[in-house]
Scaffold this motif. Structure first.
Motif, PDB file in Angstrom:
ATOM      1  N   UNK A 154       0.832  -1.198   0.000  1.00 11.96           N
ATOM      2  CA  UNK A 154       0.000   0.000   0.000  1.00 11.96           C
ATOM      3  C   UNK A 154       0.866   1.248   0.000  1.00 11.96           C
ATOM      4  N   UNK A 155       0.284   2.345  -0.451  1.00  8.89           N
ATOM      5  CA  UNK A 155       1.004   3.606  -0.545  1.00  8.89           C
ATOM      6  C   UNK A 155       1.429   4.103   0.825  1.00  8.89           C
ATOM      7  N   UNK A 156       2.711   4.488   0.931  1.00  9.83           N
ATOM      8  CA  UNK A 156       3.221   5.063   2.163  1.00  9.83           C
ATOM      9  C   UNK A 156       3.388   4.084   3.300  1.00  9.83           C
ATOM     10  N   UNK A 157       3.210   2.786   3.050  1.00 13.38           N
ATOM     11  CA  UNK A 157       3.313   1.795   4.122  1.00 13.38           C
ATOM     12  C   UNK A 157       4.754   1.656   4.595  1.00 13.38           C
ATOM     13  N   UNK A 158       4.908   1.374   5.889  1.00 12.28           N
ATOM     14  CA  UNK A 158       6.236   1.102   6.445  1.00 12.28           C
ATOM     15  C   UNK A 158       6.429  -0.385   6.692  1.00 12.28           C
TER      16      UNK A 158
END
Length: 720
Positions: free
Chosen positions: A356-360
């Motif tokens: 997912x976008x921006x996931x860490x």
């Protein structure tokens, strides 16, 4: 008695002897001729075998690392029985492009070899000890996409001339040509440039990048062309951004520029499925290797772009071949697809992937987001290392139609690239046009980006980064128009009340009206590229309210984009480290509800992106510790104050006119540090740093630079 003549019968002895002699001579000739035929056929077979051996060796070099190609000898064995004994030898001659764009030799040292001329000679002795030879000559390019045909002195057949590819230069402001090598006539008057200055003065230089030559060498990159792949399911899966970079020579008036090299790029986003197993793929030179992980494009039923097969399969680190990623060394990072990511972004020999976008949180299997930079290599689209944005600027589009502004910008690009490469990541300053235009209603803005590929320390050795306005031709960098790739908005000077409308034209009234009474057109990359939209749709048009809706205070026109592949295609970030935005802005003053009508704003501000530059090494000698990292985590806590202040307030913004002798002080700077591992040295800046600006004309953007001072550090505030 009558005598009678008897009639002769049969063949006389003499005739028999003559006939026998003729027959013997004939038989001897036939036998000799037959022997000649046999010998000629054998020699022809021997020659064919020798040619085959020579060609086989040339074929081997196509599968050999370019740098490893050198002369040698061997004794090949024929594939079938023969009475001949063969010996094979080969030579390799290095050639490079000189300052006129012509191939020449010797290359010298240090030197970047561009082509190698290989001659393979096969000799043999027949049973009668007679010797013969055949020789084949071939050219191999370092870069298979080089627009070159043959080397100096090498005739490939026919006329033996190198194919000429004419090139039509493109014009500013959309395309900016960057000089790489000057002609002899221009080396004495090259503009000097400073790596810390946004504008450059003109002076002579005694240095030249090459000697001789009557042609200038330039590099320029097309304006990117975004398109969209709307698959059969009706979903827009992929943004596709294509453009090419051409290096060409220009020999002056009356001549046609000649293309020397063309690089073609495709950047796209994909959705992939991670298999989490090793498997086959292709490396950055399109050679077959083993990958640390493999992937396939997902969404097969709705038909993602075919290039996603390559992106998902090959954008993984190699475990075999010449490009094995090793994040533990600066040399090894050269071979990584994401060389600018930190060590924490690698696991198990591969860079991490995110769903997912921006996931860490990285994933080890299943669906993940991907974006790839593809380059055409040997005719194939091949995944190469990610884009790396190091310089980003915003200004009025027509500013680059002014020749003085254009020269200033070209010098800025050269100094930015050189400083970044030399200092291993120095953040770029912002460029200000010497003669800027104040945006008015309907003004088309422009954003431009400077991208630099990773260079290993060995690749920098011997290069001259001090030449005025020039980047060494070995440095891989790309400067291009990113107006349609960036996101645009308007804000107040403190970045409050942003307008982020994606409409075109953006609204100034109604429910979506901007609180600033200004806006800027910012459709998405997909909107710009979508076939159902107006194909001339372009971002960056500035709008100003009128009458009661007119702005009454200073506003900023801001452009932003991410620094890697997702920034180029304008799609969601891949992981949290990919989410960082770089930004640049133009300040527009308003008084009494109208624009100031062409006068420029006079102000000083801190760079929006952390820009502490550290000395490359600390100390002297071969073991001097090398700069590793900079602590700029508290950059946002730094405050600027000016004396005298603007408008009677503690501010460095909105000076009404040119102001002389402005003292600028940056506070809370003691958290800025340069770290040199291996020596235990960490150097910090003092809590405040001051600088006096002699004349405040236009806008100034401040950064901080650390320098060596004995065994301690000295920090300076730079406002350009």
């Amino acid at each position: 008695m009558n005598s009678q003549r008897k009639k002769q019968q049969g063949v006389g002895l003499i005739e028999v002897l003559i006939a026998a002699l003729v027959f013997a001579v004939g038989i001897s000739a036939v036998v000799k001729l037959q022997g000649t035929f046999f010998q000629s056929g054998s020699n022809a077979n021997a020659r064919a075998t020798a040619v085959s051996m020579a060609q086989a060796k040339l074929d081997e070099f196509h599968a050999t690392d370019f740098s490893a190609i050198a002369g040698g000898t061997d004794n090949p064995t024929p594939t079938s029985g023969t009475a001949f004994t063969y010996a094979r030898s080969w030579t390799s001659t290095d050639y490079y492009y000189n300052n006129t764009g012509a191939l020449t030799t010797p290359c010298g040292s240090p030197c970047s070899v561009d082509q190698k001329a290989i001659t393979v000679t096969v000799s043999w002795n027949d049973p009668d000890a007679n010797s013969d030879t055949v020789a084949l000559t071939h050219v191999i390019n370092k870069n298979p996409s080089d627009a070159s045909g043959s080397l100096v002195g090498y005739t490939a057949g026919g006329s033996g001339e190198k194919p000429v590819v004419n090139y039509t230069q493109q014009a500013a402001p959309d395309v900016v040509a960057q000089q790489r090598i000057p002609s002899t006539s221009s080396t004495s008057s090259t503009s000097s440039t400073s790596s810390t200055s946004s504008t450059s003065s003109t002076s002579s230089t005694s240095s030249t990048s090459s000697s001789g030559g009557t042609c200038d060498i330039y590099t320029e990159t097309d304006k990117p062309d975004p398109t969209i792949d709307a698959n059969s399911g009706g979903t827009a899966d992929n943004n596709l951004v294509s453009f090419s970079t051409t290096t060409y020579k220009d020999c002056g008036s009356g001549t046609t520029p000649i293309a020397l090299k063309k690089e073609e790029f495709f950047t796209l986003n994909c959705s992939c499925e991670l298999t989490n197993v090793t498997g086959p793929g292709y490396d950055q030179e399109h050679k077959a290797v083993t990958k640390s992980q493999t992937g396939v494009k997902s969404g097969q039923s709705n038909g993602q772009n075919a290039l996603c097969d390559t992106c998902c399969s090959d954008h993984h680190e190699n475990t075999t071949g010449d490009h094995v990623c090793d994040t533990s060394t600066a040399e090894g990072r050269k071979n990584c697809y994401t060389p600018f990511r930190g060590d924490s972004e690698f696991s198990g020999g591969n860079h991490k992937h995110y769903a997912t976008s921006g996931s860490s949180t990285a994933v080890s299997s299943g669906t993940y987001l991907e974006a790839c930079r593809l380059k055409r290599v040997d005719g194939y689209w091949t995944a190469v290392s990610d884009w790396n944005l190091v310089g980003f600027n915003v200004f009025v589009r027509n500013d680059l139609t002014n020749s003085a502004n254009l020269t200033s910008y070209q010098n800025y690009v050269a100094s930015t690239v050189n400083a970044y490469v030399v200092d291993s990541g120095t953040a770029a300053s912002l460029w200000t046009a010497p003669t800027p235009t104040t945006p008015a209603d309907g003004t088309q803005m422009m954003a431009r980006g400077v991208f630099v590929d990773y260079m290993a320390p060995s690749e920098k050795t011997g290069l001259n980064f001090t030449l005025a306005g020039l980047v060494p031709q070995e440095v891989p960098f790309y400067e291009y128009h990113v107006t349609n790739l960036a996101d645009w908005k308007t804000t107040k000077t403190d970045d409050s009340s942003p307008n982020t409308s994606t409409a075109s034209p953006c609204p100034l009234t109604g429910n979506n009206a901007s609180a600033n009474h200004t806006c800027v057109d910012s459709p998405t990359v997909s909107q710009v590229a979508n076939a159902n939209q107006n194909q001339t749709l372009e971002k960056g048009a500035f709008r100003i309210g009128t009458d009661a809706n007119a702005p009454t205070s200073v506003i900023k026109i801001v452009a932003q984009m991410k620094t890697s592949n997702t920034g180029v295609v304008g799609t969601s970030a891949i992981g949290s480290t990919d989410a960082t935005l770089v930004s640049a802005s133009v300040t527009v003053p308003f008084t009494g509800g109208s624009s100031s009508g062409g006068s420029s704003t006079h102000s000083i501000s801190l760079a929006s992106n952390a820009s502490l530059s550290c000395p490359l090494t600390w100390g002297t000698g071969n073991n001097a510790p090398t700069y590793s990292s900079q602590n700029v985590g508290s950059w946002s806590d730094i405050t600027l104050a000016c004396s005298p202040s603007s408008g009677g307030a503690s501010s460095c913004l909105e000076y009404s006119s040119v102001q002389s002798s402005v003292t600028v002080t940056a506070s809370n700077t003691n958290s800025l540090q340069c770290v040199y591992p291996g020596s235990g040295n960490t150097f910090s800046c003092p809590s405040s740093i001051s600088l006096t600006v002699a004349s405040l004309s236009g806008t100034k953007t401040c950064s901080i630079e650390m320098s060596k001072s004995g065994n301690s550090a000295a920090c300076a505030l730079l406002c350009n």
